[in-house]
Design an enzyme around this catalytic site. Sequence first.
Site, PDB file in Angstrom:
ATOM      1  N   ASN A 241      42.059   5.051 -75.131  1.00  0.00           N
ATOM      2  CA  ASN A 241      40.826   5.785 -74.908  1.00  0.00           C
ATOM      3  C   ASN A 241      39.610   5.044 -75.448  1.00  0.00           C
ATOM      4  OD1 ASN A 241      40.605   8.413 -73.569  1.00  0.00           O
ATOM      5  ND2 ASN A 241      42.380   8.922 -74.844  1.00  0.00           N
ATOM      6  N   CYS A 329      42.513  16.323 -79.837  1.00  0.00           N
ATOM      7  CA  CYS A 329      43.331  15.467 -78.974  1.00  0.00           C
ATOM      8  C   CYS A 329      42.318  14.694 -78.155  1.00  0.00           C
ATOM      9  CB  CYS A 329      44.286  16.297 -78.125  1.00  0.00           C
ATOM     10  SG  CYS A 329      43.553  17.749 -77.359  1.00  0.00           S
ATOM     11  N   SER A 330      42.334  14.807 -76.838  1.00  0.00           N
ATOM     12  CA  SER A 330      41.286  14.147 -76.078  1.00  0.00           C
ATOM     13  C   SER A 330      40.104  15.100 -75.911  1.00  0.00           C
ATOM     14  CB  SER A 330      41.819  13.715 -74.710  1.00  0.00           C
ATOM     15  OG  SER A 330      42.839  12.761 -74.885  1.00  0.00           O
ATOM     16  N   GLY A 332      40.426  18.375 -76.564  1.00  0.00           N
ATOM     17  CA  GLY A 332      40.539  19.427 -77.560  1.00  0.00           C
ATOM     18  C   GLY A 332      40.747  20.802 -76.960  1.00  0.00           C
ATOM     19  N   ARG A 335      46.447  20.226 -76.294  1.00  0.00           N
ATOM     20  CA  ARG A 335      47.297  20.011 -77.469  1.00  0.00           C
ATOM     21  C   ARG A 335      46.677  20.622 -78.715  1.00  0.00           C
ATOM     22  NH1 ARG A 335      48.347  13.827 -75.756  1.00  0.00           N
ATOM     23  NH2 ARG A 335      46.417  14.225 -74.635  1.00  0.00           N
ATOM     24  N   ARG A 375      44.975  24.676 -65.340  1.00  0.00           N
ATOM     25  CA  ARG A 375      46.338  24.420 -65.816  1.00  0.00           C
ATOM     26  C   ARG A 375      47.372  25.233 -65.062  1.00  0.00           C
ATOM     27  NH1 ARG A 375      44.211  20.702 -67.115  1.00  0.00           N
ATOM     28  NH2 ARG A 375      43.583  19.995 -69.200  1.00  0.00           N
TER      29      ARG A 375
END
Lengths: 649, 550
Positions: A241, A329-330, A332, A335, A375
């Site tokens: 990233n 996480c990426s 947020g 995860r 999702r």
Amino acid sequence: ENVRLLDRLSSRRAVVGTLYLTATHVIFVENGSETRKETWVLHSQISSIEKQATTATGCPLLIRCKNFQVIQLVIPQERDCHDVYISLIRLARPVKYEELYCFSFNPKLDKEEREQGWKLVDLNEEYNRMGVPNNYWQISDVNRDYGVCDSYPTEVYVPKSATAHIIVGSSKFRSRRRFPALSYYCKGNNASICRSSQPLSGFSARCLEDEQMLQAIRKANPGSDFIYVVDTRPKLNAMANRAAGKGYENEDNYSNIKFQFIGIENIHVMRNSLQKMLEVCELKSPSMSDFLWGLENSGWLKHIKAIMDAGIFIAKAVAEEGVSVLVHCSDGWDRTAQVCSVASLLLDPYYRTMKGFMVLIEKDWVSFGHKFNHRYGNLDGDPKEISPVIDQFIECVWQLMEQFPCAFEFNERFLIHIQHHIYSCQFGNFLCNSQKERRELKIKERTYSLWAHLWKNRADYLNPLYRPDHSQSQGTLHPQIAPCNFLYKFWSGMYNRFEKGLHPRQSVTDYLMAVKEETQQLEEELEVLQERLANLQKSQSGNNKVKSKQQDQSKKIGLYTSNNSLANTPQEYSNDLKSFPSRSPSQGDEDSALILTQDNLKSSDPDLSANSDQESGVEDLSCRSPSGGGCLPSEDSGKDSDEAVFLAG
Amino acid sequence: MEFAELIKTPRADNVVLHRPFHLAVEGTLCLTGHHLIFSSRRQDNAEELWLLHSNIDSIDKRFVGSLGTIVIKCKDLRIIQLDIPGMEECLNIASSIEALSTLDSVTLMYPFFYRPMFEVLEDGWSSFLLEQEFELLSSVTNEWRLSCVNKEFSVCPSYPPVVIVPKCVDDDALRKVALFRHGGRFPVLSYYHKKNGMAMLRSSQPLTGTNGRRCKEDEKLVNATLRSGRRGFVIDTRPLQVAQQARAKGGGFEQEVHYPQWRRIHKYIERFNILQESFIKLVEACNDQSHNMDRWLSKLEASNWLTHIKELLTAACLAAQCIDREGASVLVHGSEGTDSTLQVTSLAQIILDPRCRTIRGFEALIVREWLQAGHPFQQRCAQSAYSNSKQKWEAPVFLLFLDCVWQIHRQFACSFEFNEQFLIMLFEHAYASQFGTFLGNSENERAKLKLPQKTMSLWSWVNRPEEMSKFQNPLYEANSLVIWPSVAPQSLQLWEGVFLRWNRPSKFLEEAEKERIHIIKYNKELQAKVNALRRRLAELEAQQEEEEEA
């Protein structure tokens, strides 16, 4: 018409009926039998439809559902089948929110009840319960009009020393401007769990405000001189990233942080993993090796354990070390949501109650912009965005329930129903991707809240072993960390939910629930009897006559006894028997003398996609609680409950 | 032989005991002829550990300086570690344990020395006699008789003195049949299904050999169990190929030409060393300290234990299905008829017969289908999963059976009078015990050893109300139906109560069990109270009416 519904485990068993498509449901009604058993499937539950090669008997259609139901239909005319296929493809992929079921679903509640329902879970109340605002934490209105971060709620809790300037500055240095905000505050020792997205650090970028923000979080916990920054991604992903100008915190730039990677894989890996596991579940008569090998190969339990381990790490830091933790996480929202909620659940017994669990999902998932729509594919969208993120969290809870049977107020059914409704779109709670979108859609005015619905039926979701005063119900839970891999088990109650034949025939939970219900009746009766006795003795001494009224009470005793009869027939233990003059399965239920009365049949959730007739419940109840503790009506079993009939028998 | 000769150091102080999920404790270690005793001797919280030498499966020793460490692995799968100061003491103790845990004479085993501290209410040696079983049978049918043809164990050394056979077959015919069956194990009644009069027989393989020998009496015997015009099933627990190969060694199977009314089904059930290896691998996997999830699942898979469970349950369900659903009689056998045969017949009975799901009924089943039927317990259970000896006759046949019972129990949690602890207790006693019940390989050997006279029966102890209460399932409600378990992989689980018993935290599960018992108990108390009050009220009311009338 003349559609055949196949039983996956046994091709011999099929029922003929009529298929109806409505605006919201697929309905299959069985011909012939007096009860005309029905199977209802919500369009929003459909995950994929597959048309298979036409055979002599007709055109097979395979419908896979998001709640892990698999329906196999054979439609006699190819043209009909094609029409059904085309219609379902369209119906299962709505493009506008307004097409979703919750906008037409009406549980016959008035406006006031609807509003009350939405008020059941109040996050402000929740933060107050945690003990904020206080000397260290305050509510910030910096995101009042979603001006700073459109996926965050309007009200966010931040350290008192974090000024609006710092927050805005920090938000500019974070992916999607998701700045560090409070998720959980531990009243006992001031340690907290904060969440954010990844910093836009690239290879060397810094941001003074962001550094100040983390400093502020540390200061809000005077008992500790550092904070943990937990990046829930695998290190390699985080490093990759950096090339895109994102990345992770450099320990040198931030004073007093301890940085930690916890390798939870991304949504794509998880989607594929689930896919692989479901393939294993769908195997026709797999051998033990096929199953275990497939389960291992899917990596699913490994991922579940990774999430649990992350939660355990954070809970330990907060409870035992008294150190605050910032999780990201990426973006947020996946995860991070999983890990924060697992940690909160371990830390705070409140979240292990029914109400608290609703609050937890509302707090860590709904309010912080977990992208439910993307999702769970509520609207037609990018299939790459779909991933079982919250399913994994729900499974983590189940795994904990297995390890701590007395620690949770709710039972497995509660989890399964929540999972069901995350996909059903019957209630407005999980619509859209953020609070902002939900407000724009006026969800609260136009739809109903799932929480109120579950709360109304809470008797069905109680864990009979839960006692608030029990040691397991209090304080922090300490699950065993590795090497206890064997503690993680395949959850057939969820992933093979509709194959009832695979589940224990006698549910201990339901049995105990029935016993407890009876105990309560007994307690009441005891009181009445004691009163009568006292009256009688009094009146006797005064020579007055008291008429007895309550003879009828006695009937209730023994309600659950003898209700454990089981009706089932053998599975196909051998193919050798087929060629032999076999007594037909439909014939052989003489031993299934069901001693059930209709009033025992009570479906806890008539609105679930399914079969509404009572016949289907008989079998369920025969092996479950006689008090009708609410089997899912959507789960269906035919005459042969062990044959894992998905749908109408 | 004197045990004292084997004990060079009877006592060692300052020994530290390590167990998983327990704090290390310091104390004194004592060795007696049959026990290893560890006592913490702390005033506040004295703790004692008594371990039967016969429970010890293997022992390892290692030294760091003069501090010796002994790791003891038990047949009940527990592992403990003892730190013993002093090299000589440690060596002495290790060698004593090794010698005492591998005594080769049965008569030196603890059951011959054990003196019970409890009052014997009922002699377990005579609690379950076949005669009583036959009495029950006679009340529903007169097609069977008790035969004493094996009184002196002369016809079949591994059978009990009395057996139940079809009435129309006389003892002379039985003798002939015995010659036609491996080890003399002629077909006998294992179970009679009252509902439809169908029977389950068990035997060993017929000795057809390569030239297709036949035995008219054998055919007559098995056919006597059929209703006219109906067929029966032979369930052979070997694959067809193995059964065919057996002919070369004089064994074989029932050929269609000679048994036209019988249909043969081969259901392969693993035996002997394959089973033992599977057991060893499984226990290894359960003790693996690695942090890797994949490794656990692949090791579990590689052990094949759950595959054996699935195969065995499937075969048992099939036998039960033939009897209950097809209305056919069934004959079960493998080669010798002392292992997989007994697994199948006993599990089928648990599925079919509600009586076998009660405590006494299950005990009777163990006695009838395992002990009297000649399962060679002493050979099979000589060693457990930690042993290095790898003897061909060691195999966890009985444990596999208990595991299957547990699997059915898990699926029908309210249909069994006994609980999981009862099954675990049987596992323990089959491998090491103070009771004589599981000693010897057959009734014949037990009679020769005079076990009923010289040792105490496990049942004498278990069936005392104090003990019984520990083994009762609080959820039990008699269920008169046939219970069909699911054999899908999703429905079968690792039996944690045995395999993870010592390496999982059990506190919370125990609390849950206590809570379950509490809920049921409280309910029953309330019921009693309410009933008593009701009666009292009724009395008072009647009294009042009388007074009024007067």
